[in-house]
Design a protein around this motif. Structure first.
Motif, short mmCIF file in Angstrom:
data_model
loop_
_atom_site.label_atom_id
_atom_site.label_comp_id
_atom_site.label_asym_id
_atom_site.label_seq_id
_atom_site.Cartn_x
_atom_site.Cartn_y
_atom_site.Cartn_z
N MET A 1 0.85 -1.20 0.00
CA MET A 1 0.00 0.00 0.00
C MET A 1 0.89 1.26 0.00
O MET A 1 1.85 1.32 0.76
N SER A 2 0.58 2.22 -0.86
CA SER A 2 1.41 3.43 -0.92
C SER A 2 1.21 4.28 0.31
O SER A 2 0.11 4.36 0.85
N LYS A 3 2.27 4.94 0.73
CA LYS A 3 2.24 5.76 1.94
C LYS A 3 2.61 7.21 1.60
O LYS A 3 3.32 7.47 0.63
N ILE A 4 2.17 8.12 2.45
CA ILE A 4 2.53 9.53 2.32
C ILE A 4 4.02 9.71 2.65
O ILE A 4 4.50 9.17 3.65
N ILE A 5 4.73 10.45 1.78
CA ILE A 5 6.13 10.78 2.06
C ILE A 5 6.27 12.30 2.17
O ILE A 5 5.38 13.04 1.75
N MET A 6 7.37 12.76 2.75
CA MET A 6 7.56 14.20 2.97
C MET A 6 7.41 14.99 1.66
O MET A 6 6.84 16.07 1.64
N HIS A 8 5.48 14.65 -0.72
CA HIS A 8 4.09 14.91 -1.14
C HIS A 8 3.62 16.30 -0.72
O HIS A 8 2.61 16.80 -1.20
N PHE A 18 0.98 14.11 -6.95
CA PHE A 18 0.16 13.59 -5.85
C PHE A 18 -1.16 14.35 -5.75
O PHE A 18 -2.24 13.76 -5.65
N LEU A 19 -1.08 15.68 -5.81
CA LEU A 19 -2.30 16.51 -5.71
C LEU A 19 -3.26 16.20 -6.85
O LEU A 19 -4.46 16.02 -6.63
N HIS A 22 -4.55 12.38 -6.26
CA HIS A 22 -5.22 11.93 -5.03
C HIS A 22 -6.07 13.01 -4.35
O HIS A 22 -6.76 12.72 -3.39
N ILE A 23 -5.98 14.23 -4.80
CA ILE A 23 -6.80 15.27 -4.14
C ILE A 23 -7.72 15.92 -5.18
O ILE A 23 -8.92 15.66 -5.19
N LEU B 99 1.18 7.87 6.34
CA LEU B 99 -0.26 7.57 6.26
C LEU B 99 -0.55 6.86 4.94
O LEU B 99 0.04 7.16 3.91
N ASP B 105 -7.31 9.10 -0.18
CA ASP B 105 -8.27 9.01 -1.29
C ASP B 105 -9.71 8.94 -0.77
O ASP B 105 -10.59 9.64 -1.27
#
Lengths: 348, 348
Positions: A1-6, A8, A18-19, A22-23, B99, B105
């Motif tokens: 599962m992909s994770k948030i990295i700094m 991002h 990323f934005l 995923h946003i 996270l 998402d």
């Protein structure tokens, strides 16, 4: 599962991707004049300019500023670089249980002082508390609104005398070949001051953060006339700003390394730390694009203000590939790549 | 040295005092129509209604909603209860490194869905990342702007036929003796659902959060005419809302305990946990004050909407001390005290 990295949240290419994925992709499209998808400094809807920024800077107080000053100046600048006049700020403060109230007072006092200084009032707010350990001390998100002014109308009227101007706000897509690029002052000061202070390198004795509201300086530039776009080079610095302009305006930008204002202390600190001053965030600078015939006039107007005294013309816009070319001081040419992120984390 | 405690962000009297002394006092006063000092749901400046809220709800996803839905609905409701029409949302997302992107998402999808549902677009945003351990997963601050509409003008025109109306927005200070108080539905659902789910009490099978945007229901109420004030009873619940109205409108409010809409499950959960359902936060309810002659008409209009089907008249405004009197079901009277804070932490 992909994770948030700094990265991002670090303002560069990785964040943009990323934005987008995923946003922004989850939100409905709006009929705004400057919509979310433009990913500009502010949105414009029904002629109201609207922006928001989260502030997570570490430490809260640093040489030259603090999280309160950044949070007011940052949103005021995001409204101002659209060519609009900021009229009000909203602030959301989130505090960690157990934080000294004395620190809260210091930061809020600084927000108040900065608000007074730039003449933009804080009109509404919200405060939340998270239990001890759930948050590193404090984060502040600030939003601001701005209005169209005669200043911007007159400025764009001047620009239109020389060439067709696409947008009626100072957007990222408003550049055209021939335009001149101006930097309002020395670059990299904020990031280097913060990193040095945090890590104890000792450069902070000479290098202070440049964080400051720029609405008054920008108003002087608009009065001179002919400005078509502006951006405050925060996360990812000048390299990020210019590359965003190239891809959104479909132009090439050529800059002269020798003409970029840089403090000697920033150059030596960056050399030592192996980071690029052109990819580091600033908090009190603006990069300006204006029609060629007005460039000297705009430069003079900016230089007359205290925030713009070190301003300089640093490049020009060309037809070509969507990239930034830097003519180096030794006479060569290299591509100034879009940074993947800001090399210094949590600088704003 | 004084330290931040959970109640500084819990919406009650302790928070009000903290905000007045350590936050609002540091900011310059603005010439806004509804200024910061009014501490209303939104500010109004140059006829633009402007609000912001930080969201720290724990857990991020709970029965009936999630932090994304709260963050959109919450700001839309804060604009709507001023009598204004919300036109755009800005969101600041702060994420913890590490996270799962899948969670991001899900939350963003929920924000998008809620935005689509209420017809208010998210037009601008900002994303930051804090290193692992510096933040409990995610916080979202959302700001919204709104405009004056003919709906509000017409509504207040109706009210003015019966008595002088002080403010031209639905502010906390707009009540007068004789006015009728309406609750748009059952109270306490959000807080009980969240607490129960979090602590594993098991009530969450029957009680779900009520979080929802109320702009459409409120528009129906305004169309009926005669509404002079509204407030969404979030942190600190009904007790907080009514006490704020008493002190800002300089009136006494008398409510009938028997007429307050409460789910049986909420009553038993609150009995068991020793908390007062009238002091718990809601996220999909509005308390309305309207002129007496129009009360039945407003009630009917609200009840015709899905969000307002359980609406009821719960009390009236009197001349008297600035306090809330509750006529109990057994025929007695007691003062409904302003809560010191919300008994359930991090519910929004």
């Amino acid at each position: 599962m992909s994770k948030i990295i700094m990265n991002h949240g670090a303002g560069g290419e990785i964040m943009q991707e990323f934005l987008a994925k995923h946003i922004v992709s989850h939100f409905p499209k709006a009929g705004a004049d400057v919509p979310l998808e433009a990913m500009d400094d502010s949105a414009v809807i029904e002629d109201i300019v609207f922006t928001i920024d989260g502030h997570t800077v570490n430490p809260l107080i640093f040489p030259g500023g603090d999280i309160g000053k950044i949070s007011v100046a940052g949103t005021v600048n995001d409204i101002s670089v659209m060519g609009a006049t900021p009229i009000a700020i909203a602030c959301s403060v989130i505090l960690e249980e157990g934080l000294d109230i004395e620190i809260v007072d210091k930061i809020m006092e600084s927000m108040g002082r900065t608000s007074r200084e730039c003449g933009v009032p804080i009109v509404t707010g919200d405060t939340k508390v998270m239990e001890s350990g759930a948050l590193d001390k404090m984060v502040i998100s600030t939003s601001a609104i701005g209005k169209r002014s005669k200043l911007l109308d007159d400025d764009l009227k001047v620009a239109s005398r020389y060439r067709k101007v696409k947008d009626r706000w100072c957007t990222d897509s408003n550049l055209a070949p021939g335009d001149v690029i101006i930097a309002s002052g020395t670059l990299g000061d904020h990031g280097v001051a913060l990193l040095s202070f945090r890590e104890g390198y000792g450069f902070e004795s000479e290098i202070q953060s440049d964080v400051t509201p720029l609405n008054k300086m920008i108003a002087e530039g608009l009065k001179a006339g002919g400005i078509v776009t502006m951006k405050d080079p925060t996360r990812g610095g000048l390299a990020n700003t210019l590359n965003e302009w190239c891809s959104k305006s479909h132009v090439e930008i050529e800059i002269e390394q020798a003409s970029i204002p840089l403090r000697a202390g920033v150059i030596s600190a960056c050399d030592l730390l192996g980071i690029d001053p052109l990819s580091i965030g600033n908090e009190g600078k603006v990069i300006i694009g204006c029609v060629p015939s007005m460039a000297d006039h705009v430069l003079k107007a900016i230089k007359r203000t205290p925030e713009g005294r070190n301003a300089a013309i640093i490049g020009t816009v060309k037809e070509g590939k969507e990239r930034v070319i830097m003519r180096t001081e030794v006479g060569g040419k290299r591509i100034l790549e879009p940074p993947s992120g800001d090399p210094v984390p949590r600088i704003c």
